[in-house]
Write an enzyme that holds these catalytic residues in place. Structure first.
Site, PDB file in Angstrom:
ATOM      1  N   GLY A 184      -7.771  -3.508   7.117  1.00  0.00           N
ATOM      2  CA  GLY A 184      -7.396  -4.231   5.907  1.00  0.00           C
ATOM      3  C   GLY A 184      -6.069  -4.949   6.021  1.00  0.00           C
ATOM      4  CB  THR A 212      -6.802   4.611   4.669  1.00  0.00           C
ATOM      5  OG1 THR A 212      -7.824   3.903   3.938  1.00  0.00           O
ATOM      6  CG2 THR A 212      -7.092   6.098   4.637  1.00  0.00           C
ATOM      7  CB  CYS A 213      -4.095   0.023   5.738  1.00  0.00           C
ATOM      8  SG  CYS A 213      -2.516   0.331   4.949  1.00  0.00           S
ATOM      9  CB  SER A 214      -9.497   1.827   6.796  1.00  0.00           C
ATOM     10  OG  SER A 214     -10.807   1.584   7.262  1.00  0.00           O
ATOM     11  CB  SER A 236      -0.931   0.001   1.213  1.00  0.00           C
ATOM     12  OG  SER A 236      -0.185   0.021   2.423  1.00  0.00           O
TER      13      SER A 236
END
Length: 723
Positions: free
Chosen positions: A384, A442-444, A282
């Site tokens: 995530g 984001t990593c959401s 990411s």
């Protein structure tokens, strides 16, 4: 330490306990660990210092319960250990043990109560965290005795807790068996929530991502180095146990390795010398998105980068430019020497550290006047992420992330707080009037942290300034395939958590193009070159050829104008026309497929000026088409050399009839369909100028006259028979 009463009870307990049945120790099977296989040796325990550090980590992230539900009291004092090390492997083991104990906190507390350890003994509160982490490891080892090395330093608290657990071994195994029966589970792993179990399953197959530090080594050198070590390049590394690697489909400088090769790779010179760096994909997607938006001299502002490797990756991608990277949020100046030392080792030379937090930096700060792109990596829920321990250690994220991931989700209150912080940071980024783009990543997997934040910021952006407003741009072409762009109807880039990658959300905001804005030729050419659209086009050589051509045309009135100025004027004229036309379009100039063609046209313009030579770039026909129907004719007539009237002599046309052409391979259906059955009629038009040498002069047909429909010029060329 345990008091004398508990020690006496422990002694009596040792004499009365019997060995536990094998059937009770089923919790330490492969499923409970989530990453064991048939070839993995049995676990023998951790060093004492790992238990102590894991207990201190657990103490800070444990789930606090309401007073009426409290089963075990935890103290607030951390355990002291003189042998605590900062070694990466040591920290990783400690975090993994603490995170595992956190996921099973409720079950482990129930086992301790059910086995009568807490009611029957008096244990100091500050040792409760140590008992929890050691109990998890004890059951994971199937209640087998820990193997200690001879040179290992022992810690008294760890020895006392270990003696306690060994003395209650049978009762602990029985309590665990009753817990599994109550939940109808084969192991305590199956008692976990489904989201947590899916996360562990993904983490067991998640490959390793590493980006190439092009400041120190080229990708070709990395490939050759790996192949010399026995690594083979493949398309996918999933479910492969051999020494292989693959190139990522989105980022050309990112390599993918199977997870089991980490210990082998970490000891190579490639990783020791910072030529290859492990990092989540990411972050690479984010910096590549920024790179695609940059011009040659644009500066970058990075917000909440977490890992300094993200800054170094951005630096390696801009190593050939004159861009400067500003990193905000380093509040402690004591870290400056360490960071500068790290960047020196990695070959990064264009990084500047700002000690203010992003919200406290003024949008008109004089240091940031050349910042054109802002990379915002806000703190998010991180749901995530499949392997949170690796993510926290590599990205230096807050350990509170483990608390949410251990439960499979984030509370509504915390999600609201995170979304509000993200919205405020994005709104502040949009206040920088000189900036032209913002990359939000984001990593959401929560829409509240992703689409909702971006859409809200666009809706409430300040439109009172004279600058153009922001709007969503589609994914970047070099970063995404055409299929992914077509599927991205809402212009957001997403990667769902899977067995090959963590989850990721990416949004690109760009300002609408101002029709009155003057576009720098150097910037447009640099952006086209960065996107790889000028491959095969040598602008410098084209300029030299045109310079010679202009010198030869001494009769032209504008021969005194320099070659560079002529090219600049034509490119500027083209840019002015195209920017006015693009003002009414829906897509942005820099992000849609059509604008990228325009950029390529600008770079290819110096070669399009030669009409008699095929264009080396496939985008050249698009350029000719977009310029209008009259421009090709104008370019042709401009190249006609004027001739004096006294030398023009009209000649009588002569018609010559040639015999039919018999092709040796005329049986081919494809060729036969193009050969007429009648005779070929060639019309030769005499020259208009007489030359003493008797050589023919180009006919009128070469100066704009179209050939006949059935003329041989429209047919494939074949050997001409003798007349």
């Amino acid at each position: 330490m345990l008091n004398s009463r508990s020690e006496l009870e422990l002694s009596n307990q040792k004499n009365t306990e019997i060995s536990h049945p094998t059937s009770l120790a089923l919790s330490g099977d492969t499923a409970s660990s989530g990453k064991s296989s048939s070839g993995v040796p049995e676990k023998t325990g951790y060093p004492d210092s790992v238990y102590v550090m894991a207990a201190n980590i657990f103490q800070g992230i444990r789930i606090e319960k309401s007073p009426e539900k409290v089963l075990i009291k935890y103290g607030n004092e951390p355990l002291l250990s003189s042998s605590e090390s900062e070694d990466e492997s040591f920290r990783r083991l400690s975090y993994e043990l603490a995170f595992s104990a956190l996921k099973y906190q409720d079950i482990l507390e129930t086992i301790l109560i059910d086995s009568y350890i807490f009611p029957s003994t008096t244990i100091p509160d500050h040792l409760s965290s140590l008992i929890i982490v050691m109990l998890y490891d004890f059951q994971d080892r199937k209640f087998q005795t820990r193997v200690l090395s001879d040179n290992e330093e022992s810690i008294s608290e760890v020895q006392a807790v270990e003696n306690l657990l060994n003395s209650f071994k049978t009762k602990l195994a029985a309590a665990l068996a009753r817990c599994r029966i109550k939940h109808d589970a084969l192991s305590i792993y199956h008692i976990l929530p489904e989201t947590v179990r899916k996360q562990e399953l993904r983490a067991s197959t998640l490959p390793l991502y590493a980006w190439i530090n092009t400041c120190k080594i080229s990708p070709e050198e990395v490939y050759n180095n790996l192949k010399k070590r026995g690594y083979n390049e493949v398309k996918s590394v999933l479910h492969i146990d051999d020494k292989v690697f693959a190139v990522d489909q989105h980022c050309y400088d990112v390599l993918i390795f199977p997870s089991h090769l980490k210990n082998d790779l970490i000891n190579t010179d490639l990783f020791k010398d910072y030529k290859l760096i492990f990092q989540d994909k990411s972050r690479s997607l984010a910096v590549h998105s920024v790179k695609a938006l940059l011009n040659m001299d644009d500066d970058i502002l990075m917000v909440n980068t977490g890992s300094w490797y993200t800054v170094a990756h951005m630096s390696s991608l801009t190593n050939d430019n004159t861009s400067k990277i500003f990193v905000c949020g380093v509040q402690s100046q004591a870290k400056d020497p360490d960071l500068k030392n790290l960047f020196t080792k990695m070959g990064c030379k264009n990084v500047e550290i700002l000690h203010e937090t992003f919200i406290n930096i003024e949008s008109k700060d004089h240091r940031l006047q050349k910042v054109k792109v802002i990379l915002l990596l806000p703190r998010c829920s991180g749901l995530g992420v499949s392997n949170p321990v690796e993510f926290i250690l590599n990205e230096h994220e807050d350990t509170d992330l483990l608390k949410d991931l251990s439960q499979g989700g984030t509370s509504e209150d915390k999600l609201h707080v995170l979304a509000q912080q993200q919205y405020e940071q994005l709104m502040h980024a949009m206040k920088f009037t000189r900036a032209q783009a913002v990359v939000y990543c984001t990593c959401s997997v929560y829409p509240e942290e992703n689409e909702a934040v971006v859409k809200k910021a666009l809706e409430f952006q300040d439109l009172g300034n004279k600058v153009q407003p922001y709007r969503l741009s589609p994914p970047v072409l070099p970063l995404c395939s055409s299929k992914e762009i077509h599927l991205s109807t809402d212009k957001f880039f997403r990667m769902e958590p899977s067995e090959i990658t963590n989850g990721c959300f990416l949004s690109i905001l760009t300002r609408e193009r101002d029709p009155s804005e003057t576009v720098s030729v150097k910037d447009v050419l640099a952006r086209a070159a960065a996107k790889g659209l000028l491959d095969g086009i040598e602008l410098g050589k084209s300029s030299k050829r045109e310079k010679k051509k202009k010198k030869s045309k001494t009769s032209l009135p504008k021969a005194s104008t320099t070659d560079n100025n002529g090219i600049q004027l034509k490119i500027a004229e083209f840019l002015n026309r195209e920017t006015k036309a693009s003002a009414n379009q829906a897509e942005t100039l820099t992000k849609s497929p059509l604008p990228q063609k325009k950029n390529a046209q600008v770079g290819a313009s110096s070669q399009i000026r030669k009409p008699n030579k095929p264009a080396p770039n496939p985008l050249v026909p698009t350029f000719t088409k977009n310029t209008g129907p009259s421009r090709p004719y104008e370019r042709q007539t401009n190249f006609v050399r004027p001739r004096p009237e006294d030398r023009m002599v009209p000649l009588k046309p002569i018609e010559i009839v040639l015999p039919p052409v018999m092709m040796p391979f005329s049986s081919s259906e494809g060729i036969r369909s193009h050969i007429p059955t009648s005779q070929f009629h060639y019309r030769w038009v005499g020259p208009k100028t007489l030359v003493s040498s008797g050589l023919p002069i180009p006919s009128l047909s070469r100066r704009g006259e179209k050939p006949k429909e059935n003329s041989p010029s429209s047919l494939p060329r074949h050997p001409r028979p003798s007349l």
